[in-house]
Motif scaffolding. Structure first.
Motif, mmCIF file in Angstrom:
data_model
loop_
_atom_site.group_PDB
_atom_site.id
_atom_site.type_symbol
_atom_site.label_atom_id
_atom_site.label_comp_id
_atom_site.label_asym_id
_atom_site.label_seq_id
_atom_site.Cartn_x
_atom_site.Cartn_y
_atom_site.Cartn_z
ATOM 1 N N ALA A 138 0.666 -1.577 0.087
ATOM 2 C CA ALA A 138 -0.351 -0.032 -0.196
ATOM 3 C C ALA A 138 1.110 1.076 -0.389
ATOM 4 O O ALA A 138 2.590 1.803 -0.076
ATOM 5 C CB ALA A 138 -0.982 -0.115 1.230
ATOM 6 N N TYR A 139 -0.038 2.443 0.422
ATOM 7 C CA TYR A 139 1.214 3.555 0.373
ATOM 8 C C TYR A 139 1.196 3.830 1.698
ATOM 9 O O TYR A 139 -0.237 3.848 2.626
ATOM 10 C CB TYR A 139 0.513 4.468 -0.994
ATOM 11 N N GLY A 140 1.965 4.862 1.597
ATOM 12 C CA GLY A 140 2.184 5.204 3.565
ATOM 13 C C GLY A 140 1.993 7.095 4.382
ATOM 14 O O GLY A 140 1.520 7.492 2.854
ATOM 15 N N PRO A 145 -1.601 10.764 -1.083
ATOM 16 C CA PRO A 145 -3.536 10.467 -0.602
ATOM 17 C C PRO A 145 -4.536 10.117 -1.217
ATOM 18 O O PRO A 145 -5.240 9.103 -0.824
ATOM 19 C CB PRO A 145 -4.058 11.229 0.240
ATOM 20 N N THR A 146 -3.981 9.642 -2.435
ATOM 21 C CA THR A 146 -5.553 9.195 -3.363
ATOM 22 C C THR A 146 -4.685 7.529 -4.201
ATOM 23 O O THR A 146 -5.805 7.561 -4.846
ATOM 24 C CB THR A 146 -5.754 10.153 -4.952
ATOM 25 N N LYS A 147 -3.574 7.421 -4.263
ATOM 26 C CA LYS A 147 -3.531 5.784 -3.797
ATOM 27 C C LYS A 147 -3.670 5.086 -2.977
ATOM 28 O O LYS A 147 -3.670 5.071 -1.651
ATOM 29 C CB LYS A 147 -1.977 6.048 -4.378
ATOM 30 N N GLY A 148 -4.358 4.182 -3.019
ATOM 31 C CA GLY A 148 -4.044 3.268 -1.785
ATOM 32 C C GLY A 148 -4.015 1.627 -1.705
ATOM 33 O O GLY A 148 -2.793 1.731 -2.578
ATOM 34 N N LEU A 149 -4.201 0.515 -1.704
ATOM 35 C CA LEU A 149 -4.229 -0.540 -1.376
ATOM 36 C C LEU A 149 -3.982 -1.328 -2.400
ATOM 37 O O LEU A 149 -4.920 -1.417 -3.411
ATOM 38 C CB LEU A 149 -5.105 -1.383 -0.185
ATOM 39 N N LYS A 150 -3.396 -2.051 -2.904
ATOM 40 C CA LYS A 150 -2.491 -2.632 -4.084
ATOM 41 C C LYS A 150 -3.038 -3.981 -3.921
ATOM 42 O O LYS A 150 -3.621 -4.635 -2.784
ATOM 43 C CB LYS A 150 -1.022 -3.260 -4.257
ATOM 44 N N SER A 176 -5.523 4.462 1.128
ATOM 45 C CA SER A 176 -5.007 2.943 1.965
ATOM 46 C C SER A 176 -6.133 2.511 2.713
ATOM 47 O O SER A 176 -6.404 1.567 3.482
ATOM 48 C CB SER A 176 -3.805 2.780 2.100
ATOM 49 N N PHE A 177 -6.230 3.720 4.071
ATOM 50 C CA PHE A 177 -7.114 3.423 5.476
ATOM 51 C C PHE A 177 -8.203 2.920 4.421
ATOM 52 O O PHE A 177 -9.210 1.772 5.271
ATOM 53 C CB PHE A 177 -7.012 4.498 5.656
ATOM 54 N N TRP A 178 -9.000 4.245 3.986
ATOM 55 C CA TRP A 178 -10.556 3.585 3.798
ATOM 56 C C TRP A 178 -10.564 2.351 2.497
ATOM 57 O O TRP A 178 -11.782 1.764 2.519
ATOM 58 C CB TRP A 178 -10.796 4.996 2.523
ATOM 59 N N ASP A 179 -8.958 2.170 1.772
ATOM 60 C CA ASP A 179 -9.452 0.946 1.110
ATOM 61 C C ASP A 179 -9.421 -0.677 2.339
ATOM 62 O O ASP A 179 -10.263 -1.684 1.365
ATOM 63 C CB ASP A 179 -8.292 0.299 0.184
ATOM 64 N N VAL A 180 -8.246 -0.247 2.795
ATOM 65 C CA VAL A 180 -8.165 -1.512 4.219
ATOM 66 C C VAL A 180 -9.748 -1.606 5.320
ATOM 67 O O VAL A 180 -10.007 -2.741 5.590
ATOM 68 C CB VAL A 180 -7.021 -0.882 4.835
#
Length: 310
Positions: A138-140, A145-150, A176-180
């Motif tokens: 993911a992205y830290g 902030p628009t790139k998320g969980l891979k 990534s937060f919202w994806d997870v």
């Protein structure tokens, strides 16, 4: 009052210092044995943190090295009990301190799920998917902030869910937060504060905090001065940190809050809160806002109830 602290970087300190040090006697460790005893610690989570300067092909071995240090320096203390099952927290005797492993970012595993499984076999009970930067998962927090969980990140989350591992969102970027969040079985923020009070990417927005708790998660507050008062390093007071506890308690309920110091991972400290042994001063400062029952919850009971429900 007993405490449970969800994040320290003492293993990184033991691993990275040029001169070898001793976990039991070195009082310069902010979360060494001396200060654990002073803090009346019931349990401490010890993070495995891989410095970004370590070459990618050496990061897994560095994680194993820190696990070896955990075994050789922490678990060899007669008072320390390795927690591999959360139910052990309720069986700790007077004077015993639970020791728990976490992984601060999945940089050590690259794109290899088997490496993650090997680390879990060593007793890791909590995993942050990233530190501040991008990895294969993911992205830290310091990334776009628009790139998320891979795609590989979804495999990692599935694996963690299957093993009942807590997923830590403290270092994830926004997407990534919202994806997870909807994918995670067990989730919390191990060391983050309120972004409304301190606009730092490592802190949680009101929307994130409410969504995290609605999903069953908890928020453990961090003592790093720049996460307490914006752009501050020195002259941050205990009262400034208490404001974050009060704000988040009003927002999501004190029963969902806990402690996540980040000691041995921070270069500056709050006044009167310089090492884990000073935690009792923080608890005393909370008395201006919270009841004794609420403070006991924040100190250790909230987290105990959280993991007992697994």
């Amino acid at each position: 009052m007993r405490i449970i602290d969800l994040h320290c970087d003492v293993l990184y300190q033991l691993s990275s210092r040029e001169q070898p040090t001793d976990f039991r006697t070195d009082e310069t460790l902010q979360c060494g044995f001396v200060h654990l005893k002073e803090a009346q610690a019931k349990a401490q989570i010890f993070a495995i943190f891989i410095d970004e300067v370590i070459p990618e092909n050496e990061r897994y071995m560095e994680a194993l090295r820190q696990i070896e240090l955990f075994q050789a320096q922490v678990l060899t203390q007669p008072e320390m009990v390795h927690i591999t099952d959360w139910q052990q927290l309720s069986t700790l005797e007077e004077g015993q301190i639970g020791a728990i492993l976490s992984l601060e970012g999945c940089d050590a595993i690259g794109g290899d799920l088997n490496k993650l499984k090997m680390l879990l076999n060593a007793g890791i009970k909590l995993v942050g998917l990233t530190w501040n930067f991008e990895n294969a998962v993911a992205y830290g927090a310091q990334e776009d902030p628009t790139k998320g969980l891979k795609a590989f990140g979804k495999e990692v989350v599935t694996c963690l869910n299957e093993h009942d591992i807590i997923i830590d969102v403290s270092h994830l970027n926004m997407q990534s937060f919202w994806d997870v969040l909807p994918l995670a079985k067990h989730i919390l923020a191990s060391h983050s504060n309120a972004r409304t009070l301190c606009d730092h990417e490592r802190n949680l927005t009101d929307e994130q905090a409410k969504a995290l708790v609605a999903h069953g998660g908890h928020i453990h507050l961090v003592y790093n001065p720049p996460f307490v008062v914006e752009d501050a390093e020195d002259n941050v007071e205990l009262e400034d940190l208490v404001k974050h506890f009060s704000y988040l308690a009003d927002l999501v309920g004190a029963e969902h809050l806990g402690l996540g110091s980040d000691f041995d991972g921070i270069h500056h400290t709050i006044q009167k809160l310089h090492h884990l042994g000073d935690t009792q001063q923080l608890l005393a400062a909370l008395e201006t806002t919270f009841t004794k029952q609420q403070i006991e919850g924040i100190a250790y009971q909230n987290f105990e109830r959280y993991v007992q429900a697994f």
